[in-house]
Design a protein around this motif. Sequence first.
Motif, PDB file in Angstrom:
ATOM      1  N   PHE A 101       0.859  -1.185   0.000  1.00  0.00           N
ATOM      2  CA  PHE A 101       0.000   0.000   0.000  1.00  0.00           C
ATOM      3  C   PHE A 101       0.892   1.230   0.000  1.00  0.00           C
ATOM      4  CE2 PHE A 101      -2.698   3.090   2.576  1.00  0.00           C
ATOM      5  CZ  PHE A 101      -3.528   3.423   1.502  1.00  0.00           C
ATOM      6  N   VAL A 102       0.597   2.180  -0.900  1.00  0.00           N
ATOM      7  CA  VAL A 102       1.329   3.444  -0.966  1.00  0.00           C
ATOM      8  C   VAL A 102       0.317   4.566  -0.789  1.00  0.00           C
ATOM      9  CG1 VAL A 102       2.917   4.883  -2.266  1.00  0.00           C
ATOM     10  CG2 VAL A 102       2.950   2.402  -2.598  1.00  0.00           C
ATOM     11  N   VAL A 103       0.610   5.488   0.130  1.00  0.00           N
ATOM     12  CA  VAL A 103      -0.288   6.594   0.407  1.00  0.00           C
ATOM     13  C   VAL A 103       0.493   7.899   0.359  1.00  0.00           C
ATOM     14  CG1 VAL A 103       0.027   6.365   2.913  1.00  0.00           C
ATOM     15  CG2 VAL A 103      -2.018   7.501   2.021  1.00  0.00           C
ATOM     16  N   SER A 104      -0.153   8.947  -0.134  1.00  0.00           N
ATOM     17  CA  SER A 104       0.447  10.280  -0.145  1.00  0.00           C
ATOM     18  C   SER A 104      -0.655  11.298   0.111  1.00  0.00           C
ATOM     19  CB  SER A 104       1.138  10.567  -1.481  1.00  0.00           C
ATOM     20  OG  SER A 104       1.724  11.860  -1.476  1.00  0.00           O
ATOM     21  N   LEU A 105      -0.560  11.977   1.232  1.00  0.00           N
ATOM     22  CA  LEU A 105      -1.597  12.932   1.639  1.00  0.00           C
ATOM     23  C   LEU A 105      -1.040  14.350   1.655  1.00  0.00           C
ATOM     24  CD1 LEU A 105      -3.201  11.037   4.678  1.00  0.00           C
ATOM     25  CD2 LEU A 105      -3.757  10.844   2.247  1.00  0.00           C
ATOM     26  N   ASN A 106      -1.675  15.227   0.889  1.00  0.00           N
ATOM     27  CA  ASN A 106      -1.361  16.663   0.930  1.00  0.00           C
ATOM     28  C   ASN A 106       0.111  16.956   0.671  1.00  0.00           C
ATOM     29  OD1 ASN A 106      -4.040  17.274   1.528  1.00  0.00           O
ATOM     30  ND2 ASN A 106      -3.701  17.104   3.728  1.00  0.00           N
ATOM     31  N   ALA A 107       0.689  16.264  -0.292  1.00  0.00           N
ATOM     32  CA  ALA A 107       2.106  16.459  -0.600  1.00  0.00           C
ATOM     33  C   ALA A 107       2.346  16.781  -2.069  1.00  0.00           C
ATOM     34  CB  ALA A 107       2.903  15.210  -0.207  1.00  0.00           C
ATOM     35  N   LEU A 108       1.726  16.060  -2.971  1.00  0.00           N
ATOM     36  CA  LEU A 108       2.088  16.182  -4.389  1.00  0.00           C
ATOM     37  C   LEU A 108       1.709  17.520  -4.989  1.00  0.00           C
ATOM     38  CD1 LEU A 108       1.523  12.652  -5.958  1.00  0.00           C
ATOM     39  CD2 LEU A 108       3.409  13.542  -4.580  1.00  0.00           C
ATOM     40  N   HIS A 109       0.729  18.211  -4.427  1.00  0.00           N
ATOM     41  CA  HIS A 109       0.400  19.539  -4.969  1.00  0.00           C
ATOM     42  C   HIS A 109       1.499  20.553  -4.664  1.00  0.00           C
ATOM     43  CE1 HIS A 109      -1.851  19.452  -0.978  1.00  0.00           C
ATOM     44  NE2 HIS A 109      -0.868  20.331  -0.780  1.00  0.00           N
ATOM     45  N   ASN A 110       2.468  20.187  -3.858  1.00  0.00           N
ATOM     46  CA  ASN A 110       3.593  21.084  -3.569  1.00  0.00           C
ATOM     47  C   ASN A 110       4.712  20.990  -4.597  1.00  0.00           C
ATOM     48  OD1 ASN A 110       2.402  22.026  -1.159  1.00  0.00           O
ATOM     49  ND2 ASN A 110       3.165  20.247  -0.052  1.00  0.00           N
TER      50      ASN A 110
END
Length: 221
Positions: free
Chosen positions: A139-148
């Motif tokens: 499982f890979v999760v990314s929260l509130n990071a890629l828009h940076n």
Amino acid sequence: MAELDFINALHSGTKRDYVARVVEHDKAECATVAKRWGAEYWDGPRQFGYGGYRYDGRWRPVAEAMARHYGLRPGHRILDVGCGKAHLLYEFTQAVPGIEVVGLDVSDYGIAHAKEEVRPFLEVGLAQQLPFADASFDFVVSLNALHNLHLPDLFAAVREIQRVGRRPAKYILVESYRNEREKANLLYWQLTCEAFFTPQEWAWIYRECGYDGDHGFIVFE
């Protein structure tokens, strides 16, 4: 690829004065400080970021909901891209005892001040250059990071998340807007955002990157 909501109950619980964010302080200077990802961003005054990012248990329901939805079990490996202080990863270890967690974040300060129990499993790094083997996480999760990220790095990061996941169990959450009011509020409130897109535009980016996981959005109503 499905749009799922695990986060908005937390997001909507925070009250925001969008106009004050712009007029009470030098917004450009605050954003410059925030993008250093240091103590000011995490634990300094609110105009620079979180205003003190401390563990309070609020991420436990999110971890439990994700674990149920994606069928996470002891022995599975989880990667959090943009883990910050790793409160979510800690909650995964409580929700699914025996699960293996790994976190990566651009912030030296965030990693150094992360939840002590999971700090040994964290490292400083870039989302667009994940230092992990192909198909190495359940499982890979990314929260509130890629828009940076600026667009070239954003595309690279989505492709990296796709690369290191061994099954479609992936989840990316970003800031977005659906109308002019939400767009204005996002512009007023954000400090670190570089990618301003509608949900439809984000979905297009994911398709172009070959991403087969799920996604979600937070908006500023």
